[in-house]
Write a protein that holds these residues in place. Structure first.
Motif, short mmCIF file in Angstrom:
data_model
loop_
_atom_site.label_atom_id
_atom_site.label_comp_id
_atom_site.label_asym_id
_atom_site.label_seq_id
_atom_site.Cartn_x
_atom_site.Cartn_y
_atom_site.Cartn_z
N GLY A 1 16.51 0.56 -0.63
CA GLY A 1 14.99 1.67 -0.17
C GLY A 1 14.89 2.40 -1.52
N LEU A 2 15.59 3.42 -1.11
CA LEU A 2 15.40 3.97 -1.91
C LEU A 2 15.03 3.73 -3.97
CD1 LEU A 2 14.02 7.20 -2.31
CD2 LEU A 2 16.96 7.91 -2.66
N ALA A 3 16.57 3.00 -4.23
CA ALA A 3 16.48 2.74 -5.83
C ALA A 3 15.50 1.47 -6.16
CB ALA A 3 17.62 1.80 -5.52
N LEU A 4 14.63 1.53 -4.76
CA LEU A 4 13.64 -0.41 -5.25
C LEU A 4 12.21 0.53 -5.21
CD1 LEU A 4 14.43 -2.65 -2.57
CD2 LEU A 4 14.23 -2.39 -5.53
N MET A 5 12.42 2.15 -4.75
CA MET A 5 10.90 3.24 -4.09
C MET A 5 10.50 3.76 -6.10
SD MET A 5 9.65 4.01 -0.94
CE MET A 5 11.73 4.43 -0.25
N LEU A 6 12.35 4.23 -6.25
CA LEU A 6 12.24 4.99 -7.76
C LEU A 6 11.53 4.01 -9.14
CD1 LEU A 6 15.40 7.34 -6.23
CD2 LEU A 6 12.75 8.18 -6.85
N LYS A 7 13.05 3.13 -8.67
CA LYS A 7 12.58 2.08 -9.83
C LYS A 7 10.64 1.59 -10.50
CE LYS A 7 12.61 -2.06 -12.25
NZ LYS A 7 11.80 -2.71 -12.17
N THR A 8 10.06 1.55 -9.37
CA THR A 8 8.61 1.27 -9.35
C THR A 8 8.71 2.46 -9.80
OG1 THR A 8 8.59 1.31 -7.02
CG2 THR A 8 8.58 -0.43 -8.18
N HIS A 9 8.61 3.95 -8.90
CA HIS A 9 8.20 4.80 -9.78
C HIS A 9 8.37 5.55 -11.19
CE1 HIS A 9 7.19 8.90 -9.39
NE2 HIS A 9 8.42 9.37 -9.64
N MET A 10 9.48 5.24 -11.53
CA MET A 10 10.27 5.02 -12.82
C MET A 10 9.34 4.79 -14.11
SD MET A 10 14.25 6.03 -12.97
CE MET A 10 13.91 6.46 -14.30
N ASP A 11 9.19 3.48 -13.77
CA ASP A 11 8.15 2.20 -14.13
C ASP A 11 7.05 2.70 -14.59
OD1 ASP A 11 9.80 0.31 -14.06
OD2 ASP A 11 9.55 -1.00 -12.69
N ARG A 12 5.87 2.97 -13.54
CA ARG A 12 4.13 3.89 -13.69
C ARG A 12 4.70 5.42 -14.57
NH1 ARG A 12 -0.29 3.49 -10.57
NH2 ARG A 12 -1.02 5.98 -11.45
N ASP B 1 0.39 -1.10 0.17
CA ASP B 1 0.05 -0.27 -0.26
C ASP B 1 0.80 1.29 0.14
OD1 ASP B 1 1.00 -0.82 2.30
OD2 ASP B 1 -0.74 -0.07 3.74
N VAL B 2 1.76 1.33 0.50
CA VAL B 2 2.67 2.29 0.76
C VAL B 2 3.69 2.16 -0.77
CG1 VAL B 2 5.42 3.15 1.67
CG2 VAL B 2 3.80 2.05 3.03
N ARG B 3 3.91 1.24 -1.03
CA ARG B 3 4.21 1.96 -2.21
C ARG B 3 3.79 2.27 -4.13
NH1 ARG B 3 8.88 -1.29 -3.18
NH2 ARG B 3 9.40 -1.37 -5.11
N MET B 4 2.05 1.47 -3.72
CA MET B 4 1.64 2.08 -4.42
C MET B 4 0.97 4.09 -4.62
SD MET B 4 -1.89 -0.41 -4.70
CE MET B 4 -2.74 0.73 -4.88
N VAL B 5 1.77 3.94 -3.34
CA VAL B 5 1.48 5.62 -2.95
C VAL B 5 2.73 6.49 -4.01
CG1 VAL B 5 0.91 8.19 -1.77
CG2 VAL B 5 -0.21 5.58 -1.39
N THR B 6 3.97 6.05 -3.37
CA THR B 6 4.70 6.37 -3.28
C THR B 6 5.55 6.05 -5.11
OG1 THR B 6 5.88 4.36 -3.42
CG2 THR B 6 6.12 5.72 -1.13
N ASP B 7 4.59 5.27 -6.13
CA ASP B 7 5.19 4.60 -7.29
C ASP B 7 3.88 6.02 -7.76
OD1 ASP B 7 6.06 2.28 -6.90
OD2 ASP B 7 4.63 1.25 -7.27
N GLN B 8 3.31 6.69 -7.51
CA GLN B 8 1.73 7.51 -8.13
C GLN B 8 2.79 9.24 -7.80
OE1 GLN B 8 -1.78 7.09 -7.31
NE2 GLN B 8 -2.23 9.20 -7.94
#
Length: 241
Positions: free
Chosen positions: A72-83, A46-53
């Motif tokens: 952790g930051l790399a993983l969040m930014l990677k999926t944010h970039m994917d979106r 649920d957190v990653r859904m929000v950070t991705d957006q």
């Protein structure tokens, strides 16, 4: 004094020797939000859904990077970039389907521009801070209305930075009325101006100390005048080096 919900962090801020208690409140919330974002929560769906957006603003991405949890930051930014890539490709396809190409002049704003601009104004950390910060400010006015002891702390404080002085002056009419509103605005105005003058005078002596005529004079309260001035004028914490 009986502590009410959220009054403890407000009192804690006013108990500190600082140039702006509201900055202290905000920075405590900011630190907690950064720690939460970089803690185990970044793996929660649920957190990653929000950070991705939402992504992160330029200020908070720097603080997240400084947290040292690079994975952790790399993983969040990677999926944010994917979106972001997926959304942009979708918008580009819609535009191509409409015809006209990218260089055809049309009324309104290109949907790709709308999307990229929206990312400039969203931040997971900002959003996490915002709600609690508003509750802290509500608690501040509650304490001012109800608690004589807190009003004494308020009056004995070193004032506020320009940003938070204006914020409190504006918000006062939502929480106070009549004579109490007038009293508060008079008090906070005096607190702000008197303490700006105090820091301004310290800063002036700091600059005078660079003049050979004053080299043997004591520093008085001016050694940390520059970081305190930056706090007053720009709401920014700066370490005195």
């Amino acid at each position: 004094m009986k502590e009410q919900l959220y009054t403890i962090p407000v009192n804690d801020a006013f108990n500190k020797e600082c140039e702006c208690p509201v900055c202290e409140m905000y920075e405590t919330l900011q630190k907690n939000a950064i720690d939460f974002t970089m803690g185990p929560s970044y793996m929660e769906e649920d957190v990653r859904m929000v950070t991705d957006q939402a992504g992160f603003c330029s200020n908070h991405i720097k603080l997240l990077y400084e947290n040292q949890n690079r994975l952790g930051l790399a993983l969040m930014l990677k999926t944010h970039m994917d979106r972001s890539i997926k959304e942009t490709e979708k918008l580009l396809q819609q535009k191509q389907a409409m015809g006209g190409g990218f260089f055809k002049k049309k009324e309104g704003v290109h949907p790709v521009v709308d999307y990229t601009r929206s990312l400039e104004h969203t931040c997971f950390v900002c959003d996490k801070i915002k709600g609690m910060f508003e509750l802290y400010l509500t608690s501040f006015f509650y304490l001012y209305r109800k608690e004589d002891e807190f009003r004494k702390k308020f009056r004995a404080s070193k004032g506020f930075c320009t940003k938070h002085f204006g914020m409190l002056y504006d918000l006062a009419e939502r929480h106070l009325n009549g004579a109490m509103l007038e009293e508060f605005r008079s008090e906070i105005g005096t607190l702000y101006v008197d303490n700006m003058k105090r820091v301004r005078d310290d800063l002036e002596w700091f600059t005078d100390k660079f003049d050979y005529r004053y080299v043997n004079e004591p520093w008085k309260n001016s050694k940390d005048a520059l970081p305190r001035t930056i706090r007053k004028t720009n709401s920014v914490p700066v370490e005195d080096k």
